[in-house]
Design a protein around this motif. Structure first.
Motif, PDB file in Angstrom:
ATOM      1  N   UNK A  69       0.851  -1.197   0.000  1.00 34.28           N
ATOM      2  CA  UNK A  69       0.000   0.000   0.000  1.00 34.28           C
ATOM      3  C   UNK A  69       0.888   1.249   0.000  1.00 34.28           C
ATOM      4  N   UNK A  70       0.582   2.185  -0.920  1.00 35.97           N
ATOM      5  CA  UNK A  70       1.298   3.447  -1.012  1.00 35.97           C
ATOM      6  C   UNK A  70       0.399   4.590  -0.537  1.00 35.97           C
ATOM      7  N   UNK A  71       1.028   5.720  -0.192  1.00 35.13           N
ATOM      8  CA  UNK A  71       0.263   6.859   0.289  1.00 35.13           C
ATOM      9  C   UNK A  71      -0.346   7.669  -0.846  1.00 35.13           C
ATOM     10  N   UNK A  72      -0.026   7.338  -2.064  1.00 32.74           N
ATOM     11  CA  UNK A  72      -0.587   8.039  -3.216  1.00 32.74           C
ATOM     12  C   UNK A  72      -0.593   7.091  -4.405  1.00 32.74           C
ATOM     13  N   UNK A  73      -1.185   7.513  -5.484  1.00 32.78           N
ATOM     14  CA  UNK A  73      -1.180   6.710  -6.703  1.00 32.78           C
ATOM     15  C   UNK A  73       0.239   6.616  -7.250  1.00 32.78           C
ATOM     16  N   UNK A  74       0.584   5.453  -7.771  1.00 33.73           N
ATOM     17  CA  UNK A  74       1.893   5.239  -8.379  1.00 33.73           C
ATOM     18  C   UNK A  74       1.696   4.563  -9.726  1.00 33.73           C
ATOM     19  N   UNK A  75       2.735   4.642 -10.547  1.00 33.85           N
ATOM     20  CA  UNK A  75       2.697   3.993 -11.849  1.00 33.85           C
ATOM     21  C   UNK A  75       3.534   2.723 -11.797  1.00 33.85           C
ATOM     22  N   UNK A  76       3.032   1.681 -12.450  1.00 35.57           N
ATOM     23  CA  UNK A  76       3.657   0.365 -12.393  1.00 35.57           C
ATOM     24  C   UNK A  76       4.276   0.014 -13.738  1.00 35.57           C
ATOM     25  N   UNK A  77       5.535  -0.333 -13.700  1.00 36.20           N
ATOM     26  CA  UNK A  77       6.181  -0.853 -14.887  1.00 36.20           C
ATOM     27  C   UNK A  77       6.279  -2.360 -14.821  1.00 36.20           C
ATOM     28  N   UNK A  78       7.005  -2.936 -15.762  1.00 36.89           N
ATOM     29  CA  UNK A  78       7.206  -4.384 -15.739  1.00 36.89           C
ATOM     30  C   UNK A  78       8.062  -4.741 -14.526  1.00 36.89           C
ATOM     31  N   UNK A  79       7.631  -5.746 -13.802  1.00 35.35           N
ATOM     32  CA  UNK A  79       8.382  -6.156 -12.622  1.00 35.35           C
ATOM     33  C   UNK A  79       8.326  -5.148 -11.496  1.00 35.35           C
ATOM     34  N   UNK A  80       7.202  -4.457 -11.343  1.00 37.71           N
ATOM     35  CA  UNK A  80       7.084  -3.447 -10.286  1.00 37.71           C
ATOM     36  C   UNK A  80       7.227  -4.060  -8.909  1.00 37.71           C
TER      37      UNK A  80
ATOM     38  N   UNK B   5       9.912  -3.782  -4.299  1.00 37.79           N
ATOM     39  CA  UNK B   5       9.060  -2.986  -5.169  1.00 37.79           C
ATOM     40  C   UNK B   5       9.859  -1.856  -5.810  1.00 37.79           C
ATOM     41  N   UNK B   6       9.423  -1.426  -7.003  1.00 39.17           N
ATOM     42  CA  UNK B   6      10.073  -0.341  -7.730  1.00 39.17           C
ATOM     43  C   UNK B   6       9.023   0.300  -8.619  1.00 39.17           C
ATOM     44  N   UNK B   7       8.538   1.478  -8.206  1.00 35.09           N
ATOM     45  CA  UNK B   7       7.441   2.131  -8.911  1.00 35.09           C
ATOM     46  C   UNK B   7       7.794   3.594  -9.119  1.00 35.09           C
ATOM     47  N   UNK B   8       6.973   4.265  -9.917  1.00 35.95           N
ATOM     48  CA  UNK B   8       7.185   5.671 -10.233  1.00 35.95           C
ATOM     49  C   UNK B   8       6.094   6.499  -9.566  1.00 35.95           C
ATOM     50  N   UNK B   9       6.482   7.455  -8.723  1.00 33.24           N
ATOM     51  CA  UNK B   9       5.507   8.297  -8.037  1.00 33.24           C
ATOM     52  C   UNK B   9       5.062   9.438  -8.944  1.00 33.24           C
ATOM     53  N   UNK B  10       4.042  10.141  -8.490  1.00 29.36           N
ATOM     54  CA  UNK B  10       3.483  11.211  -9.309  1.00 29.36           C
ATOM     55  C   UNK B  10       4.392  12.428  -9.394  1.00 29.36           C
TER      56      UNK B  10
END
Length: 747
Positions: A55-66, A108-113
């Motif tokens: 769970x993240x505190x905001x929306x995140x973007x998911x790539x391959x292998x997030x 985990x490895x995601x991109x924040x806004x």
């Protein structure tokens, strides 16, 4: 400007600076995403889970292998791509096949806004914990340095591209051709630097998101980055810097002069500043429009002050060249006084907008020194203070120099030296800003778990005769541990004049000799050190001697070190108990003296019968049926009354996990031939500490101990879902002792 007006202006600036330092009362949630994990850090999961949720505190973007899940043997067990939960898109789910016993690692490895790559990991265990897999694949810290470098280059590019425009606008007339060519050449170099910085920024994002330099150039990763908001904003930034570069090249080569050039340049510069704000922390700082506007104004003031300064250095370097001496001297004579006023105004704007950003991004003043973001902010403030002090000294030293620069070579040389030092400090200042924008600002973690899993200490409680003994073991790891014991009498008063010691031994005893350790009184507690050579289950017997006690009292604490979390076990115990139809409960309550025994029968959904046996008194019986309560003493008559409270009696309604803190797994033990997890936790509502025995296969609670001041209770459960347990309302009109209800409860 008169001296009085100048003094008032500086007084106002000092007040604004003090307000900026004081305006740190609280933080607004989430710029870069904060992570909460499920089941949780260092959690023991009794049975193999089918999925992992982050769970993240905001929306995140998911790539391959997030999200990747690594088994104890080192192989990946995540199945398919991670996906956002349909009901709550801040929760990321991935299916797993956890067939091994031991400790798993979730990466985990995601991109924040706000264009930050959020990477990290946590562990959980299935069955018994083991050595966790290494943190392979987590983004390297080098990616952060590259990101800070890319943002630094971009800020320098903005200042170099905007500085010439500042000089032209301050001159108010078209400068001489020789000077204009020099200005457009500086802007062109700034645009070229901006192109390089933007490309580097995108590559660094790919590096951090992929976790390796080889995968950073993967077309799929680059497409993913460019497909988001930050990606297309970066593409627009490239186009704008390209317009500046080719436009300045055209003007420099053709020596074309038009009044529309400054206006077009100003529009491009404003667009670049706004895009910079939209790809940073303000993009996720509510209210977003206000935060973006304030940050854009902050950047604009920076470009006016530092951009103008960076452009003045090459102008000063050429002021004594014969071919352009007169043109540059004339421009400086007109521009410098106006630049000084503009620099002071920019400083004021920076103070006001900086105070807003300080208030939004820091929660408390201590975060200025105990967080990377705060320390970078202090370094930035030190550079600004140095720049202001140096600017003031330069202005005082060079007063009157530019009225006749041709006849004041010494003044021009001093001005060049001052400007060069100021420009060097400005470049360092922009470096601190680059680091600041690459760091996630501190924020409130009230609703989120820390990303540093640890159990710094374990606190357990048990009664030693009439005293409540609260034992704290730190760090509850193999090796040397600090033992702290707090003794309290039934009235809640601290007991300080006791003789307290502990006896430590492994469970089961594997050829090891128990060793005693006497604890020394320190203030209101007793302290000492013990050594737990290896991991495993250990027993700590607490021995208490006191003048009011007739004999030595003993309290036993058993735990397995290292101590993992067990909230999932407690939650499943609540769920299993709440599915029951009936059970029998045995309860013993004491404050160190006589024991009060209670035998209770439950039948869902609204029936209860319990008998209380108090030494020296007749037993009492109570029956609850929905909203009615029936009581009697011994075999006397029944009395009827409404069930207390506004709601009728309901069962089952177990909520041990609700609000429980410090939920830890102490080990396993057999109760009546049933293997059980031994779980401890603190109930903050009552201040009581629990130890609970929960079946490893069905999660039903077999026993629990509840320890509070003067209130020591042991409860046992059995006869789960026994169909013979029937509870009816007594016939109040019947003769005493002949009501229509189950007459006895076997023990």
């Amino acid at each position: 400007m008169r001296r009085r007006e100048k003094a008032m202006l500086w007084l106002v600036r000092c007040v604004i600076a003090l307000l900026a330092l004081a305006a740190v009362p609280r933080a607004v949630l989430a710029h870069a995403a904060v992570v909460e994990t499920e089941p949780g850090f260092e959690e023991i999961v009794p049975q193999p889970p089918s999925e992992v949720r982050v769970r993240f505190s905001e929306l995140v973007r998911l790539g391959a292998g997030a999200v990747a899940v690594i088994s104890p043997s080192g192989r990946r067990v995540d199945q398919g791509a991670a996906e956002a939960d349909e009901r709550d898109p801040t929760i990321i789910r991935v299916s797993i096949q956890a067939s091994e016993t031991g400790t798993y690692r979730v990466v985990w490895r995601v991109l924040s806004l706000d264009a930050h790559v959020i990477a990290g990991s946590y562990t959980f265990s299935v069955g018994s914990p083991s050595a966790p897999p290494p943190e392979t694949g987590v983004a390297s810290i080098a990616a952060w340095y590259w990101q800070a470098l890319a943002r630094w280059i971009h800020l320098i590019a903005l200042c170099l591209a905007g500085g010439p425009l500042v000089v032209v606008l301050l001159h108010r007339h078209a400068p001489p051709v020789q000077v204009e060519r020099l200005l457009w050449s500086i802007a062109r170099r700034g645009a070229l630097l901006g192109l390089a910085g933007t490309i580097l920024f995108l590559l660094v994002q790919a590096l951090a998101l992929s976790g390796s330099s080889a995968a950073a150039l993967d077309p799929a990763v680059l497409r993913f980055i460019l497909s988001g908001t930050v990606g297309w904003l970066s593409v627009i930034r490239l186009l704008l810097f390209g317009i500046v570069y080719f436009g300045c090249s055209y003007l420099q080569l053709r020596q074309t002069r038009t009044r529309a050039v400054p206006l077009l340049s100003a529009l491009v510069l404003v667009a670049l500043i706004v895009i910079t704000s939209l790809t940073g922390h303000p993009a996720t700082t509510p209210p977003v429009p206000l935060s973006v506007a304030v940050d854009a104004l902050h950047l604009f003031a920076t470009v006016v002050w530092l951009g103008g300064l960076l452009v003045l250095v090459p102008l000063l370097a050429r002021v004594q060249q014969p071919d352009v001496n007169g043109a540059i001297s004339g421009l400086l004579r007109r521009v410098l006084p106006r630049y000084a006023i503009g620099a002071m105004a920019s400083f004021d704007i920076l103070l006001l907008t900086g105070a807003y950003q300080l208030w939004m991004n820091l929660e408390r003043p201590a975060q200025l020194v105990d967080t990377g973001y705060g320390r970078a902010l202090l370094i930035k403030g030190a550079f600004i203070a140095g720049l202001v002090a140096l600017g003031a000294a330069s202005a005082w030293s060079l007063r009157g120099t530019w009225l006749a620069p041709e006849s004041n070579d010494g003044g021009v040389a001093r001005g060049r030296r001052f400007a060069t030092v100021e420009a060097a400090i400005a470049v360092l200042l922009l470096a601190s800003v680059g680091a600041l924008t690459a760091l996630p600002p501190p924020k409130s973690f009230t609703s989120f778990l820390s990303t540093t899993p640890s159990v710094p200490e374990v606190t357990l409680a048990h009664n030693a005769g009439p005293f409540l003994a609260t034992l704290t073991l730190a760090p509850a790891q193999p090796g040397t541990n600090q033992v702290t014991v707090l003794l309290q009498d039934p009235g809640g008063r601290d007991v300080e004049d006791a003789d307290v010691s502990v006896v430590v031994q492994p469970v089961p005893q594997a050829g090891s000799t128990p060793y005693p350790v006497r604890l020394k009184r320190s203030s209101t507690v007793f302290r000492g050190q013990i050594v737990l050579p290896t991991s495993g289950r250990w027993s700590i017997d607490l021995l208490v001697r006191h003048a009011t006690l007739s004999e030595e009292q003993r309290a036993r604490f058993e735990l397995a070190v290292p101590v993992p979390g067990a909230r999932v076990i407690l939650e499943r115990a609540d769920a299993a108990m709440n599915r029951l139809d009936s059970l029998i409960e045995y309860n013993e309550l004491t404050s160190g003296g006589p024991v009060v025994r209670t035998i209770s029968e439950y039948r869902a959904p609204d029936r209860l019968r319990y008998v209380v046996e108090t030494p020296g008194r007749e037993s009492t019986t109570t029956i609850a049926v929905h909203d009615r309560r029936y009581d009697r003493v011994g075999n006397g008559p029944w009395t009827v009354s409404p069930w207390p409270g506004s709601q009728p009696f309901r069962w089952p309604d177990y909520r041990f996990a609700e609000g429980a803190r410090d939920v830890l797994l102490l080990g396993t033990e057999s109760i009546d031939g049933v293997d059980c997890y031994v779980v401890s936790f603190l109930d903050p509502r009552s201040g009581a500490r629990y130890r609970m025995w929960i079946g490893t296969s069905d999660y039903l609670i077999r026993r629990y101990e509840m320890m509070a001041i003067g209130h020591y209770m042991v409860t046992r459960f059995h006869s789960f879902n026994d169909p013979s347990i029937q509870i009816d309302a007594p016939d109040v009109a019947a003769a005493p002792g002949r009501g229509r209800y189950r007459a006895d409860v076997s023990s």
